[in-house]
Design a protein around this motif. Structure first.
Motif, PDB file in Angstrom:
ATOM      1  N   MET A   1      -1.627  13.193  -3.393  1.00 37.45           N
ATOM      2  CA  MET A   1      -0.580  12.197  -3.491  1.00 37.45           C
ATOM      3  C   MET A   1       0.376  12.615  -4.596  1.00 37.45           C
ATOM      4  N   ASP A   2       1.631  12.352  -4.392  1.00 33.19           N
ATOM      5  CA  ASP A   2       2.652  12.557  -5.406  1.00 33.19           C
ATOM      6  C   ASP A   2       3.425  11.251  -5.547  1.00 33.19           C
ATOM      7  N   GLN A   3       4.527  11.277  -6.263  1.00 36.06           N
ATOM      8  CA  GLN A   3       5.236  10.015  -6.476  1.00 36.06           C
ATOM      9  C   GLN A   3       5.807   9.445  -5.179  1.00 36.06           C
ATOM     10  N   ILE A   4       6.176  10.285  -4.237  1.00 33.96           N
ATOM     11  CA  ILE A   4       6.673   9.785  -2.952  1.00 33.96           C
ATOM     12  C   ILE A   4       5.537   9.109  -2.187  1.00 33.96           C
ATOM     13  N   GLY A   5       4.383   9.727  -2.189  1.00 34.30           N
ATOM     14  CA  GLY A   5       3.216   9.130  -1.539  1.00 34.30           C
ATOM     15  C   GLY A   5       2.838   7.803  -2.164  1.00 34.30           C
ATOM     16  N   LEU A   6       2.941   7.721  -3.485  1.00 34.44           N
ATOM     17  CA  LEU A   6       2.635   6.478  -4.188  1.00 34.44           C
ATOM     18  C   LEU A   6       3.626   5.379  -3.803  1.00 34.44           C
ATOM     19  N   ILE A   7       4.892   5.726  -3.726  1.00 40.50           N
ATOM     20  CA  ILE A   7       5.924   4.763  -3.306  1.00 40.50           C
ATOM     21  C   ILE A   7       5.633   4.263  -1.891  1.00 40.50           C
ATOM     22  N   ASP A   8       5.347   5.190  -0.996  1.00 41.74           N
ATOM     23  CA  ASP A   8       5.076   4.821   0.396  1.00 41.74           C
ATOM     24  C   ASP A   8       3.809   3.970   0.515  1.00 41.74           C
ATOM     25  N   ALA A   9       2.777   4.315  -0.260  1.00 43.53           N
ATOM     26  CA  ALA A   9       1.530   3.538  -0.222  1.00 43.53           C
ATOM     27  C   ALA A   9       1.762   2.116  -0.726  1.00 43.53           C
ATOM     28  N   ALA A  10       2.560   1.980  -1.776  1.00 43.25           N
ATOM     29  CA  ALA A  10       2.862   0.640  -2.314  1.00 43.25           C
ATOM     30  C   ALA A  10       3.630  -0.178  -1.281  1.00 43.25           C
ATOM     31  N   LYS A  11       4.637   0.421  -0.660  1.00 38.16           N
ATOM     32  CA  LYS A  11       5.398  -0.290   0.371  1.00 38.16           C
ATOM     33  C   LYS A  11       4.511  -0.726   1.517  1.00 38.16           C
ATOM     34  N   GLN A  12       3.681   0.197   1.999  1.00 40.72           N
ATOM     35  CA  GLN A  12       2.821  -0.106   3.142  1.00 40.72           C
ATOM     36  C   GLN A  12       1.823  -1.208   2.804  1.00 40.72           C
ATOM     37  N   GLN A  13       1.168  -1.081   1.665  1.00 38.61           N
ATOM     38  CA  GLN A  13       0.137  -2.053   1.289  1.00 38.61           C
ATOM     39  C   GLN A  13       0.726  -3.452   1.102  1.00 38.61           C
ATOM     40  N   GLN A  14       1.951  -3.518   0.635  1.00 39.67           N
ATOM     41  CA  GLN A  14       2.605  -4.805   0.405  1.00 39.67           C
ATOM     42  C   GLN A  14       3.373  -5.306   1.626  1.00 39.67           C
ATOM     43  N   GLY A  15       3.439  -4.495   2.673  1.00 39.69           N
ATOM     44  CA  GLY A  15       4.156  -4.900   3.881  1.00 39.69           C
ATOM     45  C   GLY A  15       5.662  -4.936   3.687  1.00 39.69           C
ATOM     46  N   LEU A  16       6.156  -4.111   2.784  1.00 38.82           N
ATOM     47  CA  LEU A  16       7.594  -4.076   2.524  1.00 38.82           C
ATOM     48  C   LEU A  16       8.254  -3.112   3.504  1.00 38.82           C
ATOM     49  N   THR A  17       9.400  -3.511   4.022  1.00 40.81           N
ATOM     50  CA  THR A  17      10.050  -2.730   5.072  1.00 40.81           C
ATOM     51  C   THR A  17      11.197  -1.866   4.582  1.00 40.81           C
ATOM     52  N   SER A  18      11.538  -1.978   3.306  1.00 38.38           N
ATOM     53  CA  SER A  18      12.655  -1.182   2.806  1.00 38.38           C
ATOM     54  C   SER A  18      12.458  -0.857   1.328  1.00 38.38           C
ATOM     55  N   ASP A  19      13.154   0.187   0.901  1.00 37.40           N
ATOM     56  CA  ASP A  19      13.140   0.525  -0.521  1.00 37.40           C
ATOM     57  C   ASP A  19      13.836  -0.560  -1.345  1.00 37.40           C
ATOM     58  N   TYR A  20      14.784  -1.242  -0.726  1.00 37.36           N
ATOM     59  CA  TYR A  20      15.467  -2.350  -1.401  1.00 37.36           C
ATOM     60  C   TYR A  20      14.462  -3.434  -1.785  1.00 37.36           C
ATOM     61  N   LYS A  21      13.575  -3.798  -0.847  1.00 34.46           N
ATOM     62  CA  LYS A  21      12.572  -4.827  -1.138  1.00 34.46           C
ATOM     63  C   LYS A  21      11.568  -4.341  -2.182  1.00 34.46           C
ATOM     64  N   LEU A  22      11.247  -3.058  -2.135  1.00 27.32           N
ATOM     65  CA  LEU A  22      10.355  -2.498  -3.142  1.00 27.32           C
ATOM     66  C   LEU A  22      11.010  -2.549  -4.518  1.00 27.32           C
ATOM     67  N   ALA A  23      12.271  -2.181  -4.584  1.00 26.04           N
ATOM     68  CA  ALA A  23      13.000  -2.221  -5.853  1.00 26.04           C
ATOM     69  C   ALA A  23      13.019  -3.639  -6.412  1.00 26.04           C
ATOM     70  N   GLN A  24      13.244  -4.622  -5.552  1.00 24.22           N
ATOM     71  CA  GLN A  24      13.216  -6.022  -6.002  1.00 24.22           C
ATOM     72  C   GLN A  24      11.845  -6.391  -6.547  1.00 24.22           C
ATOM     73  N   ALA A  25      10.797  -5.983  -5.857  1.00 27.09           N
ATOM     74  CA  ALA A  25       9.436  -6.313  -6.283  1.00 27.09           C
ATOM     75  C   ALA A  25       9.103  -5.666  -7.626  1.00 27.09           C
ATOM     76  N   LEU A  26       9.655  -4.486  -7.866  1.00 29.38           N
ATOM     77  CA  LEU A  26       9.392  -3.779  -9.115  1.00 29.38           C
ATOM     78  C   LEU A  26      10.340  -4.183 -10.234  1.00 29.38           C
ATOM     79  N   GLY A  27      11.430  -4.833  -9.877  1.00 24.09           N
ATOM     80  CA  GLY A  27      12.429  -5.214 -10.881  1.00 24.09           C
ATOM     81  C   GLY A  27      13.272  -4.030 -11.336  1.00 24.09           C
ATOM     82  N   ILE A  28      13.508  -3.097 -10.419  1.00 19.61           N
ATOM     83  CA  ILE A  28      14.349  -1.939 -10.718  1.00 19.61           C
ATOM     84  C   ILE A  28      15.431  -1.842  -9.649  1.00 19.61           C
ATOM     85  N   THR A  29      16.354  -0.910  -9.834  1.00 28.97           N
ATOM     86  CA  THR A  29      17.457  -0.779  -8.881  1.00 28.97           C
ATOM     87  C   THR A  29      17.059   0.112  -7.709  1.00 28.97           C
TER      88      THR A  29
END
Length: 123
Positions: A1-29
């Motif tokens: 796993m690398d940082q891309i894999g970690l990002i994808d795993a977080a999105k999948q596990q949380q059921g997030l459909t976009s990087d925008y929603k992930l950014a909101q969940a993390l409080g980043i842009t």
């Protein structure tokens, strides 16, 4: 796993459909997510921690996975690689026990194991 894999795993596990929603969940842009995805920037330890929590991955495994891919110092990279391998082997062993338990062969598996000597047995 690398940082891309970690990002994808977080999105999948949380059921997030976009990087925008992930950014909101993390409080980043979303620009920060884009930088992480393109590997122009490395995630800081807080971001790795939050992503690991979201992905339901052990924090130490996530830190080792991300650090081993970005570390320039060969000795430090080897250290992170060794830590990653320890987690991979531990996960494989745990999966074996789970499969054996589910399949009813747990007692057979345990009979093949040898007990470790106690550190205090020589005292």
């Amino acid at each position: 796993m690398d940082q891309i894999g970690l990002i994808d795993a977080a999105k999948q596990q949380q059921g997030l459909t976009s990087d925008y929603k992930l950014a909101q969940a993390l409080g980043i842009t979303t620009a920060r997510i884009a930088d992480l995805r393109s590997q122009r920037r490395a995630p800081d330890d807080a971001e790795i921690s939050m992503l690991a929590d979201m992905a339901k991955i052990d924090l130490r495994a996530a830190l080792a996975a991300v650090h081993k891919t970005r570390e320039k110092n060969p000795a430090k990279r080897a250290y992170w690689e060794r830590i990653s391998m320890q987690f991979a082997l531990g996960s494989a062993a745990a999966a074996t026990v789970i499969v054996e338990k589910i399949s009813g062969n747990f007692e057979s598996l345990m009979s093949r194991c040898t007990p470790r000597r106690s550190l205090f047995s020589a005292l």
